[in-house]
Design an enzyme around this catalytic site. Structure first.
Site, short mmCIF file in Angstrom:
data_model
loop_
_atom_site.label_atom_id
_atom_site.label_comp_id
_atom_site.label_asym_id
_atom_site.label_seq_id
_atom_site.Cartn_x
_atom_site.Cartn_y
_atom_site.Cartn_z
N ASP A 1 45.90 -12.66 -67.64
CA ASP A 1 47.14 -12.11 -67.12
C ASP A 1 47.03 -11.71 -65.66
O ASP A 1 48.01 -11.81 -64.90
CB ASP A 1 47.56 -10.89 -67.95
CG ASP A 1 48.22 -11.28 -69.26
OD1 ASP A 1 47.98 -12.42 -69.72
OD2 ASP A 1 48.96 -10.48 -69.84
N CYS B 1 40.78 -10.60 -74.59
CA CYS B 1 41.78 -10.19 -73.60
C CYS B 1 43.20 -10.18 -74.14
O CYS B 1 43.43 -10.38 -75.32
CB CYS B 1 41.63 -11.03 -72.34
SG CYS B 1 40.16 -10.53 -71.39
N ASP B 2 44.15 -10.00 -73.23
CA ASP B 2 45.47 -9.45 -73.53
C ASP B 2 46.22 -10.08 -74.69
O ASP B 2 46.73 -9.39 -75.55
CB ASP B 2 46.34 -9.51 -72.27
CG ASP B 2 45.87 -8.56 -71.20
OD1 ASP B 2 44.67 -8.23 -71.19
OD2 ASP B 2 46.68 -8.15 -70.35
N LYS B 3 46.37 -11.39 -74.71
CA LYS B 3 47.17 -12.03 -75.76
C LYS B 3 46.32 -12.64 -76.86
O LYS B 3 46.84 -13.09 -77.87
CB LYS B 3 48.08 -13.12 -75.16
CG LYS B 3 48.97 -12.63 -74.04
CD LYS B 3 49.80 -11.43 -74.46
CE LYS B 3 50.50 -10.80 -73.28
NZ LYS B 3 49.58 -10.20 -72.28
N CYS C 1 39.05 -5.97 -68.55
CA CYS C 1 39.15 -5.00 -67.44
C CYS C 1 38.90 -3.57 -67.93
O CYS C 1 39.33 -3.18 -69.01
CB CYS C 1 40.50 -5.12 -66.77
SG CYS C 1 40.72 -6.69 -65.91
N GLU D 1 54.99 -9.48 -67.05
CA GLU D 1 54.51 -8.14 -66.74
C GLU D 1 54.90 -7.77 -65.32
O GLU D 1 54.89 -8.61 -64.42
CB GLU D 1 52.98 -8.07 -66.88
CG GLU D 1 52.51 -8.16 -68.31
CD GLU D 1 51.02 -7.96 -68.46
OE1 GLU D 1 50.60 -7.68 -69.59
OE2 GLU D 1 50.30 -8.06 -67.46
N SER E 1 51.94 -4.40 -67.43
CA SER E 1 50.50 -4.52 -67.65
C SER E 1 49.98 -3.21 -68.20
O SER E 1 50.53 -2.14 -67.93
CB SER E 1 49.81 -4.85 -66.33
OG SER E 1 48.43 -4.56 -66.40
#
Length: 612
Positions: free
Chosen positions: A81, A122-124, A193, A489, A515
């Protein structure tokens, strides 16, 4: 008793062809009586949270084989992202969640796998795999790649993360040299992150849901202790197979673990630790896949009774995920919540019969097991690397200060209401969300003047040109799941507001999302979205908007009659941006938009359109 699903392709004379192909993958006569366990890896060289995963699937595979299973690994896609942000690449981020869920379903069902190990980070990726696990409902365990170590530089008094690099880049007073130093220092290692952003939030929530092992969300990616999590995940997958196929134990299945009570536990944790607002979107989506009746009204109810016990970057520069681990990790937060009577402790987990049992063993303030204390002393080494398990640094001591430390007890909560809230009003009939953990208390009630933009790009241009002033409410619409499409985002607009000194003087409202690195009065997921006829599409420049977090309200300050008149006018025009936006919407994105629901439903596919 349930039979192995894999028997469909491994047993019977007519399956000789399938067995021949299985043999070509390395299976032998004795393997056809064993459970076939799929390993959904997500290695990619595009994403720092996934660059170190290449060999870890095979690490799990060898452990599965050692304890009596057959392991078969495959990979999914993974979008970064942060790299995709600020341009049309972000249109693909949320839709990739559905592709990941579908790809896991396709591989597992096409090959009749008996169980599943999800290697995400990670995000998704974690949400996509979670959706797939609840869809498939076969024995499943999650193990993530782990968080990145926080960055350090002599030019900053606090530890750094990605957001620091983004904010300073837009700070006109910062020298090029300082920007370059922050850029080089912010993301020093592999891993997700380092703050309580979306990736780490979701990996922490899998612990509360009961689908991953203690430490999954908090042991840094570089630490040797994480190797044991991967090995144990392989063993647990085989154990779950025996419990389901050998004993028909419903708590060996994702839907027997991730029940309504478990979703409440996960959301309670999320509120207590001030997690990313994206977690709301993903939990709602996962609940839909698991046919769990968990919705926005439940989140609203919980947000009013759960205190905030932990504040981590981006909500404060003082603590990062590595500090949460030193304080006892997610099990320590769950322990404090349990003692406050805020959890369903009879919920099952993949590693303990009940959450209460898990807390009793893993909560550092309660356990007498020195191995647990040693485990939570695992810390960062401060050595830039992309290699997993490459260091074994330990803190000299644990942070067990529950009055002023990283994790608080209920009596010393940072606030009596938690770090996430759902707001309702005439501008968001079905709700919108705000991470209150990142909002200064002085602006919990905010009345401002609308500055309306019909794309993130237009808003960014205006902010950087100093056209947005103190007291403005930046409204970014037609950026929802349908309208974007893809529900971008809005990290750049919020970061730039902060760099312009407007972080506590402006608000931002959008039908897009934020985010996990966002802080400030940033309100997202406005539902219905503008493209679906939501009232955010009726706001005009100069309108007054009242945001009232304590009373969970958000309203456009015009009469009902005026709002109805605007709606009739917009119905005639059509619910789309006034100007054509310079973005390429491909066939793949159009297909996503065609079926996407608004954020209050998790932005999942509208099954009514499919079933009808």
């Amino acid at each position: 008793m349930p039979e192995y699903r894999s028997k469909t392709s491994t047993h019977g004379r007519n399956m000789a062809g399938a067995r021949a192909l299985w043999r070509a993958t390395g299976m032998q006569d004795g393997d056809f009586q064993k459970p076939i366990i799929a390993i959904a890896n997500s290695f990619t060289q595009f994403v720092p949270g996934h660059v170190h995963l290449k060999d870890l699937g095979q690490l799990v595979a060898r452990e599965i084989e050692r304890v009596g299973g057959v392991a078969k690994e495959f990979d999914t896609i993974a979008v970064d992202d942060g790299i995709a942000m600020g341009h049309d690449g972000m249109l693909y981020s949320l839709p990739s969640r559905e592709i990941i869920a579908d790809s896991v379903e396709y591989m597992v069902n096409a090959h009749c796998a008996d169980a599943l190990v999800c290697i995400s980070n990670c995000d998704k990726i974690t949400p996509g795999m979670l959706m797939a696990a609840l869809r498939l409902n076969i024995p499943t365990v999650f193990v993530s790649g782990g968080p990145m170590e926080a960055g350090k530089t002599a030019l900053a008094e606090h530890k750094l993360d990605l957001i620091d690099a983004m904010v300073i880049a837009a700070d006109d007073s910062a020298s090029d040299e300082k920007v370059a130093e922050f850029e080089r220092s912010a993301c020093p290692t592999c891993g997700s992150c380092s703050g309580m952003f979306t990736a780490n939030s979701m990996n922490c929530l899998t612990e509360a849901l009961g689908l991953s092992l203690p430490g999954n969300g908090t042991v840094v990616a570089t630490h040797a202790d994480r190797e044991q999590l991967f090995l144990r995940a392989g063993r647990v997958a085989v154990e779950l197979c025996h419990r389901w196929y050998g004993g028909e134990d419903p708590t060996a299945l994702p839907r027997g673990i991730a029940t309504f009570e478990a979703f409440e536990n996960a959301m309670t944790l999320d509120i207590a630790m001030g997690g990313s607002t994206n977690t709301i979107l993903h939990l709602l989506a996962a609940a839909q896949e698991g046919e769990v009746p968990f919705g926005m009204q439940d989140i609203d109810r919980l947000s009013k009774r759960v205190p905030q016990l932990c504040k981590v970057a981006p909500n404060t520069p003082k603590y990062h995920i590595e500090d949460v681990h030193r304080a006892g990790g997610i099990m320590a937060i769950l322990g404090e919540l349990a003692r406050g009577g805020l959890l369903h402790t009879t919920a099952a987990t993949v590693h303990a019969r009940t959450l209460a049992d898990a807390i009793a063993h893993w909560d550092v303030t309660q356990t007498v097991d020195e191995n647990v204390h040693t485990f939570y002393k695992a810390g960062p080494a401060g050595i830039p690397t992309q290699i997993a398990f490459s260091q074994a640094t330990r803190w000299d001591s644990l942070d067990t200060d529950r009055s002023e430390g990283c994790i608080r007890d209920v009596a010393h909560a940072l606030s009596q209401e938690g770090g996430l809230a759902v707001l309702y009003g005439n501008i968001a009939r079905d709700g919108c969300v705000v991470k209150t953990a990142g909002v200064d208390e002085s602006i919990h009630v905010f009345e401002g003047t609308a500055r309306v933009f019909e794309s993130q790009d237009a808003a960014v241009k205006s902010i950087l040109a100093d056209e947005v002033k103190a007291g403005d409410v930046v409204v970014i619409r037609y950026e929802g799941p349908k309208g974007g499409p893809g529900m971008q985002e809005m990290l750049y607009p919020t970061s730039y507001l902060k760099s312009k000194g407007l972080g506590k003087q402006c608000a931002l409202l959008t039908d897009g999302r934020f985010s996990g690195g966002t802080s400030g009065l940033s309100i997202g997921h406005a539902s219905p979205e503008a493209a679906a006829g939501g009232a955010i599409g009726l706001v005009r420049d100069g309108d007054k908007i009242l945001i009232d977090i304590p009373n969970r309200g958000i309203n456009l300050l015009i009469s009902d009659e005026a709002l109805a008149s605007r709606r009739a006018e917009q119905d005639a025009k059509g619910w789309k941006p006034v100007e054509v936006r310079p973005r390429k919407v491909t066939t793949a994105l159009k297909a996503y938009a065609l079926l996407a629901t608004s954020a209050d439903k998790g932005a999942v596919r509208d099954k009514a359109l499919l079933d009808g």
